[in-house]
Design a protein around this motif. Structure first.
Motif, PDB file in Angstrom:
ATOM      1  N   LEU A 127      47.643  22.799  46.383  1.00 23.34           N
ATOM      2  CA  LEU A 127      46.216  22.829  46.066  1.00 23.34           C
ATOM      3  C   LEU A 127      45.328  22.408  47.229  1.00 23.34           C
ATOM      4  O   LEU A 127      44.148  22.756  47.266  1.00 23.34           O
ATOM      5  CB  LEU A 127      45.921  21.925  44.870  1.00 23.34           C
ATOM      6  N   ALA A 128      45.879  21.655  48.175  1.00 24.13           N
ATOM      7  CA  ALA A 128      45.036  21.046  49.206  1.00 24.13           C
ATOM      8  C   ALA A 128      44.572  22.031  50.261  1.00 24.13           C
ATOM      9  O   ALA A 128      43.514  21.855  50.864  1.00 24.13           O
ATOM     10  CB  ALA A 128      45.782  19.891  49.866  1.00 24.13           C
ATOM     11  N   SER A 129      45.362  23.072  50.525  1.00 20.89           N
ATOM     12  CA  SER A 129      44.958  24.050  51.537  1.00 20.89           C
ATOM     13  C   SER A 129      43.935  25.013  50.942  1.00 20.89           C
ATOM     14  O   SER A 129      43.632  24.969  49.752  1.00 20.89           O
ATOM     15  CB  SER A 129      46.182  24.820  52.035  1.00 20.89           C
ATOM     16  N   HIS A 130      43.414  25.885  51.777  1.00 20.62           N
ATOM     17  CA  HIS A 130      42.515  26.926  51.281  1.00 20.62           C
ATOM     18  C   HIS A 130      42.514  28.110  52.238  1.00 20.62           C
ATOM     19  O   HIS A 130      42.942  28.000  53.385  1.00 20.62           O
ATOM     20  CB  HIS A 130      41.084  26.398  51.088  1.00 20.62           C
ATOM     21  N   THR A 337      35.867  26.674  50.549  1.00 17.03           N
ATOM     22  CA  THR A 337      37.158  25.995  50.456  1.00 17.03           C
ATOM     23  C   THR A 337      37.835  26.147  49.096  1.00 17.03           C
ATOM     24  O   THR A 337      38.921  25.600  48.885  1.00 17.03           O
ATOM     25  CB  THR A 337      36.998  24.487  50.760  1.00 17.03           C
ATOM     26  N   ILE A 338      37.237  26.916  48.189  1.00 15.73           N
ATOM     27  CA  ILE A 338      37.852  27.111  46.871  1.00 15.73           C
ATOM     28  C   ILE A 338      39.031  28.093  46.905  1.00 15.73           C
ATOM     29  O   ILE A 338      40.107  27.784  46.373  1.00 15.73           O
ATOM     30  CB  ILE A 338      36.802  27.593  45.846  1.00 15.73           C
ATOM     31  N   PRO A 339      38.890  29.292  47.483  1.00 13.88           N
ATOM     32  CA  PRO A 339      39.960  30.300  47.354  1.00 13.88           C
ATOM     33  C   PRO A 339      41.317  29.816  47.861  1.00 13.88           C
ATOM     34  O   PRO A 339      41.420  29.237  48.934  1.00 13.88           O
ATOM     35  CB  PRO A 339      39.439  31.472  48.193  1.00 13.88           C
ATOM     36  N   GLN A 340      42.336  30.079  47.058  1.00 15.39           N
ATOM     37  CA  GLN A 340      43.718  29.712  47.385  1.00 15.39           C
ATOM     38  C   GLN A 340      44.547  30.989  47.454  1.00 15.39           C
ATOM     39  O   GLN A 340      44.847  31.573  46.423  1.00 15.39           O
ATOM     40  CB  GLN A 340      44.282  28.791  46.307  1.00 15.39           C
ATOM     41  N   VAL A 341      44.902  31.412  48.654  1.00 19.57           N
ATOM     42  CA  VAL A 341      45.691  32.643  48.766  1.00 19.57           C
ATOM     43  C   VAL A 341      46.864  32.457  49.727  1.00 19.57           C
ATOM     44  O   VAL A 341      48.007  32.264  49.311  1.00 19.57           O
ATOM     45  CB  VAL A 341      44.827  33.847  49.215  1.00 19.57           C
ATOM     46  N   ALA A 342      46.606  32.492  51.016  1.00 16.97           N
ATOM     47  CA  ALA A 342      47.664  32.608  52.019  1.00 16.97           C
ATOM     48  C   ALA A 342      48.619  31.417  52.019  1.00 16.97           C
ATOM     49  O   ALA A 342      49.778  31.517  51.598  1.00 16.97           O
ATOM     50  CB  ALA A 342      47.043  32.804  53.400  1.00 16.97           C
ATOM     51  N   ALA A 370      51.359  28.976  37.182  1.00 20.07           N
ATOM     52  CA  ALA A 370      50.061  28.309  37.265  1.00 20.07           C
ATOM     53  C   ALA A 370      49.418  28.572  38.625  1.00 20.07           C
ATOM     54  O   ALA A 370      48.191  28.706  38.734  1.00 20.07           O
ATOM     55  CB  ALA A 370      50.219  26.807  37.034  1.00 20.07           C
ATOM     56  N   THR A 371      50.245  28.664  39.664  1.00 20.08           N
ATOM     57  CA  THR A 371      49.727  28.959  40.998  1.00 20.08           C
ATOM     58  C   THR A 371      49.140  30.368  41.065  1.00 20.08           C
ATOM     59  O   THR A 371      48.111  30.591  41.695  1.00 20.08           O
ATOM     60  CB  THR A 371      50.851  28.815  42.051  1.00 20.08           C
ATOM     61  N   VAL A 372      49.797  31.327  40.402  1.00 15.60           N
ATOM     62  CA  VAL A 372      49.263  32.698  40.364  1.00 15.60           C
ATOM     63  C   VAL A 372      47.904  32.724  39.665  1.00 15.60           C
ATOM     64  O   VAL A 372      46.962  33.377  40.118  1.00 15.60           O
ATOM     65  CB  VAL A 372      50.254  33.652  39.658  1.00 15.60           C
ATOM     66  N   VAL A 373      47.791  31.998  38.546  1.00 15.07           N
ATOM     67  CA  VAL A 373      46.500  31.884  37.856  1.00 15.07           C
ATOM     68  C   VAL A 373      45.472  31.251  38.779  1.00 15.07           C
ATOM     69  O   VAL A 373      44.310  31.685  38.848  1.00 15.07           O
ATOM     70  CB  VAL A 373      46.640  31.050  36.570  1.00 15.07           C
ATOM     71  N   LEU A 374      45.894  30.230  39.508  1.00 11.90           N
ATOM     72  CA  LEU A 374      45.015  29.536  40.444  1.00 11.90           C
ATOM     73  C   LEU A 374      44.490  30.485  41.521  1.00 11.90           C
ATOM     74  O   LEU A 374      43.308  30.467  41.859  1.00 11.90           O
ATOM     75  CB  LEU A 374      45.781  28.380  41.092  1.00 11.90           C
ATOM     76  N   SER A 379      39.954  32.646  43.745  1.00 11.38           N
ATOM     77  CA  SER A 379      39.451  33.716  44.605  1.00 11.38           C
ATOM     78  C   SER A 379      38.186  34.341  44.021  1.00 11.38           C
ATOM     79  O   SER A 379      37.197  34.553  44.729  1.00 11.38           O
ATOM     80  CB  SER A 379      40.531  34.786  44.800  1.00 11.38           C
ATOM     81  N   LEU A 380      38.224  34.630  42.727  1.00 16.32           N
ATOM     82  CA  LEU A 380      37.067  35.252  42.074  1.00 16.32           C
ATOM     83  C   LEU A 380      35.859  34.334  42.107  1.00 16.32           C
ATOM     84  O   LEU A 380      34.764  34.722  42.542  1.00 16.32           O
ATOM     85  CB  LEU A 380      37.433  35.606  40.630  1.00 16.32           C
ATOM     86  N   LEU A 381      36.040  33.077  41.695  1.00 21.34           N
ATOM     87  CA  LEU A 381      34.922  32.142  41.657  1.00 21.34           C
ATOM     88  C   LEU A 381      34.456  31.794  43.066  1.00 21.34           C
ATOM     89  O   LEU A 381      33.247  31.653  43.316  1.00 21.34           O
ATOM     90  CB  LEU A 381      35.327  30.872  40.912  1.00 21.34           C
TER      91      LEU A 381
END
Length: 415
Positions: A127-130, A337-342, A370-374, A379-381
């Motif tokens: 969760l800490a990265s972005h 800093t919200i989107p979590q992808v790479a 849960a990570t996939v949902v995240l 990303s959307l928000l």
């Protein structure tokens, strides 16, 4: 679906390319990141639906492994050291906070649902990265030179590096057990390895460029060789290859400087290798298990989302106020800093694939889902909030000259 599992190899390849062309573009139309489309393609092509691709096939496995390394390599290569040097102290402050806040919140959530201390630390790292998914929006608005943007871009270097360093410590602990000597040995290797790659590799690459030139073939091969060597050395000393790949990207960016590097490797990576990595991630998604996670582990999913959004917001507010930024700039820092992808998916997949002697995974299927949902929700928000925050910053910039000229309170139509 037995028919699809016996398709000729070229037909399977063509079908894979069609889906990696169509689905990511469809996701963009829905304002979702392209990797979501690749993951969906993996779900369809994988063993749980059509069985077109064999998850255990050597070609798929190699392409996915190479794609994972290239994903982290180009994440490091995007770090602009010139911009970073302009505000490195401020970037370090925000980088530490935007890592620490969600990291601590995530550890609390993971501990509350029963994960081990080691797994809790990995969940915190996830969760800490972005990923700077909203950066193109900022570029379109002409806000890349804004100090808040520069600080946020620089902070990305800290969050990604700290996340993969946490992973580097937790993986051997899970596999071999907690041994103080082993942990100290890993930390000692990190202290030697990280600066050796960041600074020593830059020096070596500069010499290679002088020797072999900067032609398209030479530069692409130098990038590949240095990435592969850095990743392999990382694995030799007990760390994950993605750590070496990320650090190699940062180092090569410093070595290339203002030189025009050939983009053919990046184009091929984005077109083939990196999509295969995300497709392989889609193999792991079983719709029955996925929706079972949403229904039976809803508190886990909700807790992960709250930890992310709450941690990133608190970090942006605290750092933004400390550094003297206005409300709109703080909103922009939060949104970016919200989107979590790479790095998020890379760390999660490595942790899921890490199995100890008793067959226990570092993180389980529920946390992976849960990570996939995240990834999808953040990303959307994140894109929506980045667009809003960037518009507010531009509006503030446009109003500033009027205020300084004394026109802020002028009635409409006044000359």
């Amino acid at each position: 679906m037995e028919f699809f599992s016996h398709l000729p190899i070229l037909t399977s390849f063509a079908l894979t390319l069609i889906l990696t062309l169509v689905l990511p573009n469809l996701m963009e139309r829905l304002h979702l990141p392209r990797p979501v489309g690749y993951i969906l393609a993996g779900v369809l092509l994988g063993p749980n639906v059509l069985s077109v691709l064999n998850p255990d096939g050597k070609v798929v496995s190699f392409f996915a492994e190479l794609g994972k390394l290239l994903l982290m390599f180009f994440a490091g290569f995007e770090v602009n050291f010139t911009q970073f040097q302009r505000a490195r102290n401020k970037a370090a402050t925000f980088g530490f906070l935007t890592f620490a806040c969600p990291f601590i919140f995530a550890i609390g959530i993971a501990a509350a649902v029963g994960y081990s201390a080691n797994a809790c630390a990995v969940v915190g790292a996830i969760l800490a990265s972005h990923t700077l998914l909203g950066l193109p929006i900022v570029k379109d608005k002409g806000l890349m030179g804004l100090e808040a943007t520069v600080v946020t871009v620089g902070a990305t270097l800290f969050t990604d590096m700290l996340s993969i360093l946490v992973l580097a410590i937790c993986v051997p602990i899970h596999v071999q057990g907690f041994e103080p000597v082993g942990v100290m040995k890993t930390i000692a290797w990190l202290v030697i390895y990280v600066p050796a790659v960041l600074f020593g590799l830059s020096w070596l690459v500069e010499r290679l460029l002088n020797t072999f030139g900067t032609s398209r073939v030479s530069s692409a091969l130098i990038m590949l060789v240095t990435m592969a060597v850095s990743a392999q050395v990382a694995e030799w000393i007990g760390m994950e290859g993605i750590i070496g790949a990320f650090l190699a990207g940062v180092s090569l960016k410093r070595a290339f400087g203002e030189l025009d590097h050939d983009e053919s490797l990046e184009v091929m990576s984005q077109a083939l290798f990196i999509p295969v990595f995300f497709i392989a991630a889609g193999f792991l998604v079983d719709f029955k298990v996925f929706f079972n996670t949403l229904s039976h582990h809803s508190l886990l999913v909700l807790g992960v989302l709250v930890a992310l959004f709450g941690g990133k917001w608190l970090a942006a507010e605290a750092a933004g106020r400390w550094l003297g930024y206005g409300h709109s700039e703080r909103e922009l820092m939060f949104a970016l800093t919200i989107p979590q992808v790479a790095a998020t998916l890379a760390v999660a997949l490595v942790a899921y694939a890490t199995v100890n002697a008793s067959g226990q995974r570092l993180i389980d299927q529920a946390m992976l889902n849960a990570t996939v949902v995240l990834v999808i929700a953040s990303s959307l928000l994140g894109l929506i909030l980045t667009e809003r925050a960037a518009r507010l910053v531009k509006q503030k910039q446009a109003e500033a000259p009027l205020r300084s000229a004394g026109f802020a309170d002028a009635p409409p139509g006044a000359e």
